[in-house]
Structures are given as structure tokens and as C-alpha cells.
Design an enzyme around this catalytic site. Structure first.
Site, mmCIF file in Angstrom:
data_model
loop_
_atom_site.group_PDB
_atom_site.id
_atom_site.type_symbol
_atom_site.label_atom_id
_atom_site.label_comp_id
_atom_site.label_asym_id
_atom_site.label_seq_id
_atom_site.Cartn_x
_atom_site.Cartn_y
_atom_site.Cartn_z
ATOM 1 N N CYS A 83 -0.504 4.113 2.231
ATOM 2 C CA CYS A 83 -0.273 3.927 3.671
ATOM 3 C C CYS A 83 1.197 4.156 4.035
ATOM 4 C CB CYS A 83 -0.620 2.502 4.117
ATOM 5 S SG CYS A 83 -2.076 1.821 3.365
ATOM 6 N N ASP A 84 2.111 3.674 3.196
ATOM 7 C CA ASP A 84 3.514 3.586 3.621
ATOM 8 C C ASP A 84 4.475 4.502 2.873
ATOM 9 O OD1 ASP A 84 2.736 1.609 5.402
ATOM 10 O OD2 ASP A 84 3.008 0.020 3.936
ATOM 11 N N CYS B 199 0.828 -1.209 0.000
ATOM 12 C CA CYS B 199 0.000 0.000 0.000
ATOM 13 C C CYS B 199 0.864 1.262 0.000
ATOM 14 C CB CYS B 199 -0.912 -0.015 1.228
ATOM 15 S SG CYS B 199 -1.930 1.458 1.364
#
Ligand code: NAP
Length: 332
Positions: A149-150, A146
Site C-alpha cells: 500500500c505505502d 503494508c
């Protein structure tokens, strides 16, 4: 049209619902909107990922009505608010067993049990893993599925992206905001991704490509240090130093819960053009039932269609089984 909300529910327990929706991605929330507007007070069980995979996408540029694009989680919030405005309930809960052998259908969740007159399965799909050495051990330590997200953790770092589809290119382009370089590793010499994304990727100076190459290992002790690569044409193996490995190699539908109860093909729930499964009263929508399109807009459309059919089913078989008007309606 029948006002279903004025009719008594066939059971008195609070957990009994007319429409139960499993999943809170575009398909689930569009289904909830349509069922709510039919005054069926649908209940949505979110599953583990609120908003589904779309909520993990940084920007969605091809959902109609948003000429400048819209954030994935923002779009999910809007879907949810709109469904709730008409009476849908959304609960953070996950189904872990279903019994579709008779109606009302039984669904056991982390928090309790529900019985439902109709069920809309919109459980989506999960990212595929490479299944190479070091992948599991280094997940969260440089291996990610992701970018939204990261990505932030890779400011001024070198990352690789595995895959050649729309997700790989879209997420790779997103990662160029943070990373000093993004290298796309693809197992063939031509991309699967659409033309617009291909052009944008090829024009981005931070994006590089390694062709005809597979990842055979995620290398590192405490965190990712490199990927082990193998050229599929020459067989040559090399270590490619990197801080992060982002994997976007497709998805597997989240349908294991329904095995043996719903007919499936290659893991996707089989539906007809009205989203009907082999069990009357059970519908499926979105990526759990769509091996072909897998777009936010098509998933939302499937969800809406499933809810329309669930509404007709309730009118015909549950609340007014003898009405000849309703018998005609279901076949329209
Ligand atoms: P995808 O289209 O199935 O592409 C998966 C990619 O990963 C392919 O390039 C495939 O290679 C590669 N791959 C698969 N297994 C692999 C393995 N074991 N090792 C190495 N590479 C592997 O999946 P996706 O990109 O996630 O897209 C899924 C769907 O969502 C598609 O319909 C896509 O159009 C849609 N989507 C659309 C957008 C958008 O429109 N903006 C954005 C994201 C996703 P091969 O090409 O050799 O098979």
C-alpha cells in the site's frame, strides 16, 4: 447427491441464507466457491479488507498454479470471480455481533441482520503493533503495516523494517524497488524467515540488517524522522534516522467477536480436522483458526473443507434429517 437449491429455505426473509461466510480472504472465498458449487447460494460478507491480508501482498510466489507468481489482489479477484460464477454473492459489509446460541445463527452487520443455517468464520488476522511511543501518532505519517500500500511513497528514501519472519523479508525485498536503503531490525541474531527468502535478502545490496535490537520509539513530530533503538545484549540506545518504519511482527486472529461462544486457544478458534467448531453448523477456516501454517494455499484448503462440511451438515440436519444415507455421509 442432494440438490440443496431445490429444497425450500427454512425461512422466507431475504436475509436468511443457507451458508454465511464471514471474510473474503483465501479461506472465505474458497469456502464460497465450494458452497456455491453445491448450489447453496452462499453469501460472503467481505469484512473491512476485501481479499484479506493476501490482497495486500504484492506478489504471491508459492500459490500453486502460478509459476511466475501472482499479485495478491489479482489472486483475490480471481477467487471472487470464480465463486460468483457459481452463484456466490459477495457484499461489502462487516459483522459486528453474532448469536450462535441457536440456529439459524444471527449475525448483525453494519448494514443489517442476517440469519444463517450454517456459518463459516474466515475473519483472518490483523498485523500486530509494536506498542511503542509515537507508533499510533505517526501511523500514516511514516509508520506502516503494508509495503504494497505505502511503498511507493518512499521512493529514494531510507526505510526500516521491523521483524525477522517471512513477512519482514518479503516486504523488505519489495521495498527495495522504491527505497534507497532498507534496514531490517530484528530482535535476535538469526531470522525466523524461510531459507529462500533469507538467501534473497542477504544477496540484495540495498538490504542491511541490524541484529539483537528492538525499536523503543518512533521519533518525529509531523512525520517519522528516526527510530529509537536498543541493543538487547549491550543495552546501548541510539537514534537511527529513517523516513519510514514498516512493522511486520506477526498477526493476531480477528476472533474477538466470537469470544464466549466459540472455544479458542490463544485467540485462535479451535477446530477439529474437519473445520468444525464447538457449535454444530459453525466452521472456521484460515488464519482465524490456524496458528501453524498461515499460508494462502492452506487457508484456501481449510475454506474448501469447511464448505464441504457445511454442505453435509445441511443435508443431514436441516433438509433431510431422517435420511439414513445422509447419516452415513456425515461420518465419512
Ligand atoms: P512470524 O513468522 O510470526 O514472524 C514475526 C517476526 O516478528 C519474528 O521474527 C519475531 O521475532 C518478530 N517479532 C514478534 N514480536 C515482536 C516484537 N514485539 N518486537 C520485535 N520483533 C517482534 O510472522 P510473519 O512473518 O507475519 O509470518 C506469519 C505467517 O505467514 C508465517 O507462518 C509465515 O511463514 C507466513 N508467511 C509466508 C510467506 C511466504 O511463504 N512467502 C510470506 C509471508 C508470511 P522472533 O523470530 O524472535 O520470534
Amino acid at each position: 447427491m442432494f440438490n440443496l437449491s431445490s429444497l425450500p429455505a427454512s425461512k422466507s426473509e431475504s436475509q436468511h441464507v443457507k451458508v454465511l461466510v464471514l471474510g473474503s480472504g483465501p479461506a472465505g472465498l474458497a469456502a464460497a466457491l465450494y458452497a456455491a458449487r453445491a448450489e447453496l447460494q452462499p453469501l460472503v460478507l467481505t469484512g473491512l479488507q476485501l481479499g484479506g491480508q493476501a490482497a495486500l501482498t504484492h506478489t504471491i510466489e508459492n500459490y500453486p498454479g502460478f509459476p511466475e507468481g501472482v499479485g495478491g489482489s489479482e489472486l483475490g479477484d480471481l477467487f471472487q470471480k470464480q465463486a460468483e460464477r457459481f452463484g456466490a454473492r459477495v457484499e461489502f459489509d462487516s459483522a459486528n455481533a453474532v448469536d450462535l446460541s441457536q440456529r439459524p445463527f444471527k449475525v448483525t452487520t453494519d448494514n443489517g441482520e442476517y440469519s444463517a443455517e450454517t456459518l463459516i468464520v474466515a475473519t483472518g488476522a490483523s498485523p500486530n503493533h509494536l506498542n511503542v511511543a509515537g507508533e499510533v501518532e505517526l501511523t500514516g505519517k511514516g509508520v506502516s503495516y503494508c509495503a504494497t500500500c505505502d511503498g511507493w511513497f518512499f521512493k529514494e528514501k531510507k526505510v526500516v523494517v521491523v521483524g525477522g519472519g517471512d513477512s519482514a523479508l518479503e516486504e523488505g525485498l519489495f521495498l527495495t524497488r522504491y527505497a534507497s536503503s532498507v534496514t531490517i531490525i530484528h530482535r535476535r541474531d538469526s531470522l525466523r524467515a524461510g531459507a529462500v527468502l533469507q538467501k534473497r535478502a542477504q544477496e540484495n545490496p540495498k538490504l542491511k540488517f541490524i541484529w539483537d535490537t528492538v525499536v523503543t520509539e518512533s521519533v518525529g513530530k509531523e512525520k517519522v524522522e528516526a527510530v529509537r533503538l536498543k541493543n538487547v545484549k549491550t543495552g546501548k540506545e541510539t537514534n537511527f534516522p529513517t523516513d519510514g518504519i514498516f512493522i511486520f511482527i506477526g498477526h493476531t486472529p480477528n476472533t474477538q467477536l466470537f469470544e464466549g461462544q466459540l472455544v479458542m486457544e490463544k485467540g485462535y478458534i479451535k477446530v477439529d480436522d474437519r473445520m468444525q467448531t464447538n457449535v454444530p453448523g459453525v466452521y472456521a477456516a484460515g488464519e482465524a483458526a490456524d496458528p501453524t501454517f498461515r499460508q494462502v494455499v492452506t487457508s484456501a484448503g481449510m475454506g474448501a473443507a469447511a464448505a464441504i462440511m457445511a454442505t453435509r451438515f445441511l443435508e443431514l440436519f436441516v433438509y433431510a434429517p431422517n435420511s439414513s444415507t445422509n447419516r452415513k455421509r456425515i461420518n465419512k
